[in-house]
Design a protein around this motif. Sequence first.
Motif, short mmCIF file in Angstrom:
data_model
loop_
_atom_site.label_atom_id
_atom_site.label_comp_id
_atom_site.label_asym_id
_atom_site.label_seq_id
_atom_site.Cartn_x
_atom_site.Cartn_y
_atom_site.Cartn_z
N LEU A 61 0.84 -1.21 0.00
CA LEU A 61 0.00 0.00 0.00
C LEU A 61 0.86 1.25 0.00
O LEU A 61 0.60 2.21 -0.75
N LEU A 62 1.91 1.25 0.82
CA LEU A 62 2.82 2.40 0.87
C LEU A 62 3.53 2.61 -0.45
O LEU A 62 3.66 3.75 -0.92
N MET A 63 3.99 1.52 -1.06
CA MET A 63 4.70 1.61 -2.35
C MET A 63 3.79 2.19 -3.43
O MET A 63 4.24 2.99 -4.26
N ARG A 64 2.52 1.80 -3.42
CA ARG A 64 1.58 2.35 -4.42
C ARG A 64 1.33 3.83 -4.19
O ARG A 64 1.04 4.57 -5.13
N SER A 65 1.45 4.26 -2.93
CA SER A 65 1.18 5.67 -2.59
C SER A 65 2.35 6.58 -2.90
O SER A 65 2.17 7.78 -3.11
N GLU A 86 9.91 -3.17 11.02
CA GLU A 86 9.78 -4.26 10.04
C GLU A 86 9.23 -3.77 8.71
O GLU A 86 9.59 -4.26 7.65
N HIS A 87 8.34 -2.75 8.77
CA HIS A 87 7.78 -2.20 7.52
C HIS A 87 8.85 -1.41 6.77
O HIS A 87 8.94 -1.49 5.54
N CYS A 88 9.64 -0.64 7.51
CA CYS A 88 10.72 0.14 6.87
C CYS A 88 11.74 -0.79 6.22
O CYS A 88 12.25 -0.51 5.12
N PHE A 89 12.05 -1.90 6.90
CA PHE A 89 13.00 -2.87 6.36
C PHE A 89 12.48 -3.42 5.03
O PHE A 89 13.23 -3.52 4.05
N LEU A 90 11.19 -3.76 4.99
CA LEU A 90 10.60 -4.27 3.74
C LEU A 90 10.56 -3.18 2.67
O LEU A 90 10.72 -3.46 1.48
N LEU A 91 10.36 -1.94 3.09
CA LEU A 91 10.37 -0.81 2.14
C LEU A 91 11.75 -0.67 1.50
O LEU A 91 11.87 -0.40 0.30
N PHE A 92 12.81 -0.82 2.31
CA PHE A 92 14.17 -0.74 1.76
C PHE A 92 14.36 -1.80 0.67
O PHE A 92 14.95 -1.53 -0.38
N GLU A 93 13.85 -3.00 0.93
CA GLU A 93 13.97 -4.09 -0.05
C GLU A 93 13.24 -3.75 -1.34
O GLU A 93 13.77 -3.94 -2.44
N GLU A 94 12.00 -3.26 -1.22
CA GLU A 94 11.19 -2.96 -2.40
C GLU A 94 11.76 -1.78 -3.18
O GLU A 94 11.85 -1.82 -4.41
N LEU A 95 12.14 -0.72 -2.48
CA LEU A 95 12.72 0.45 -3.16
C LEU A 95 14.07 0.10 -3.78
O LEU A 95 14.46 0.65 -4.80
N GLY A 96 14.78 -0.85 -3.14
CA GLY A 96 16.07 -1.28 -3.66
C GLY A 96 15.97 -2.02 -4.98
O GLY A 96 16.94 -2.12 -5.73
N THR A 98 14.16 -1.01 -7.37
CA THR A 98 13.98 0.03 -8.39
C THR A 98 15.19 0.96 -8.34
O THR A 98 16.19 0.69 -7.68
N ASP A 99 15.10 2.08 -9.04
CA ASP A 99 16.19 3.06 -9.02
C ASP A 99 15.93 4.16 -7.98
O ASP A 99 16.57 5.21 -8.00
N LYS A 100 15.00 3.91 -7.06
CA LYS A 100 14.61 4.94 -6.09
C LYS A 100 15.40 4.81 -4.79
O LYS A 100 14.83 4.77 -3.70
N TRP A 101 16.72 4.74 -4.92
CA TRP A 101 17.54 4.57 -3.72
C TRP A 101 17.50 5.80 -2.82
O TRP A 101 17.67 5.70 -1.60
N LEU A 102 17.27 6.98 -3.41
CA LEU A 102 17.17 8.19 -2.59
C LEU A 102 15.97 8.13 -1.65
O LEU A 102 16.01 8.65 -0.53
N GLN A 103 14.90 7.46 -2.11
CA GLN A 103 13.73 7.31 -1.26
C GLN A 103 14.02 6.42 -0.06
O GLN A 103 13.42 6.57 1.00
N CYS A 104 14.97 5.49 -0.22
CA CYS A 104 15.40 4.67 0.92
C CYS A 104 15.95 5.56 2.03
O CYS A 104 15.66 5.35 3.22
N ILE A 128 23.16 -0.43 3.43
CA ILE A 128 24.48 -0.50 2.78
C ILE A 128 24.41 -1.41 1.56
O ILE A 128 24.96 -1.10 0.50
N SER A 129 23.71 -2.53 1.71
CA SER A 129 23.55 -3.48 0.60
C SER A 129 22.80 -2.85 -0.57
O SER A 129 23.21 -2.98 -1.74
N VAL A 130 21.72 -2.13 -0.28
CA VAL A 130 20.93 -1.46 -1.33
C VAL A 130 21.78 -0.43 -2.05
O VAL A 130 21.79 -0.36 -3.29
N MET A 131 22.51 0.40 -1.29
CA MET A 131 23.34 1.44 -1.90
C MET A 131 24.43 0.82 -2.79
O MET A 131 24.74 1.33 -3.86
N GLY A 132 24.99 -0.28 -2.31
CA GLY A 132 26.03 -0.95 -3.10
C GLY A 132 25.51 -1.44 -4.42
O GLY A 132 26.15 -1.27 -5.46
N LYS A 133 24.34 -2.08 -4.41
CA LYS A 133 23.75 -2.61 -5.64
C LYS A 133 23.44 -1.51 -6.65
O LYS A 133 23.41 -1.75 -7.85
#
Length: 477
Positions: A61-65, A86-96, A98-104, A128-133
């Motif tokens: 729901l957050l990702m769609r918003s 736990e929700h923020c952790f999942l958000l990092f995974e989902e945003l990671g 895509t190219d929306k690393w700044l949103q992380c 750190i993992s998301v930024m590296g990728k």
Amino acid sequence: MSISFTHSLQPNCSFNYHPWLRPGSLLPERPTTTISCNSTRIVRKSSLKRDDSDAQQLVRLLMRSFSDKEPPLKTLNKYVRVVRTEHCFLLFEELGKTDKWLQCLEVFRWMQKQRWYVADNGVYSKLISVMGKKGQTRMAMWLFSEMRNSGCRADTSVYNALITAHLHSSDKPKALAKALGYFEKMKGIERCKPNIVTYNILLRALAQARDVQKVKGLFKDLDESIFSPDIYTYNGVMDAYGKNGMIREMESMLGQMKSKQIKPDIITFNLLIDSYGKKQEFDKMEQVFKSLLRSKERPTLPSFNSMIINYGKARLLSKAEHVLSKMTEMKYTPNFITYESIILMYGLCDCVSRAQDMFDRLVNSEKAVKVSTFNAMLDVYCMNGLPMEAHKLFESANSIGLVPNSSTYKLLYKAYTKANMKELLENLLKHMEKDGIVPNKRFFLEALGAFCSSKASLPEPTNATTALTRPKDLVET
């Protein structure tokens, strides 16, 4: 290395053996056969499953918003009473993904301001993992410093993430040296001792760098540690060797794996099929496929996709079509990569009309056509010297509901320059400027190579062509 087999692939097959390849037929219906596998993961209680499901539902729901109209902070503030770590952790995974690393980083900053926030190694490790990728090595380093300043002590998982982040940078020799430096540093810190994941990351990186001696040295180091190589260790190294075309080294690693009594999994079979196929060692490729059929494992779509495209590159049309008939016989449903492999295979075998037929039926089906599939059809036209056909297809992108990406423009730019079609090239450059596509250094060098090979001259400079020569504007495509 020898592998025993009892059957052989027969090349004699008909185009009409595959119902989803027949002219005029639509894409296949969903098969009733299901492919299942046993999981070694611990079964959770139903209440925990419900909690996971609820968390994932909120994150979706957050990702769609999240959008330009409603930035992440506004959305997060709207759900401030329910969003937790736990929700923020999942958000990092989902945003990671895509190219929306700044949103992380925006989510992370918002998270830090909440009363329930407690600095945690796991959160920093994930970021750190998301930024590296995403190639943001400096940002990964900043997060590492931020973690230490927040009072968290680094552990093995954080260092593993940092090593991986460095290995994603463009300067591979420097990155590998940095990663090995962290590895030695980890050995001297009690809570940061290297684990099997650390070894797996570094062994794969060294194999990718073709440094066989250092791979052997690190395996010796691993043997002297409390850890033992696992299937992921061998798969990572073999895959890296295979992608580099180092078949002898790959086979040596396979022999070493067998001596440790480690059985191959589907990843092992697929990487062997792909590696032998790319080197056009088809006897060995077919042997591995037959071993796969006799094993407890079951072929996956990548098994077939790899054989299709590699037979196509060798212009072995009948063998590629036999693989298609085998897929049909085993009740597999092609995915978009399968269709792209088929389209490219026909293009490589000078069967442009068949490739066009496949693409047309995909467009007319209810399935959404991906831009990568669109690019595959463009590539078929370009490799067969049909730039006008490629141009017509490009002009129809909007009607198909597709937005061309940088790969689309790269394909066409090279094709038009080779054909010395200045008018089409100028039109393409205007499209690039309109869509905000600014080529990077690699794009320019490849285009220059096309000019040199065809002895074509550049068109008169326009605003778009000027962008090609401004180093400050070079961005990743």
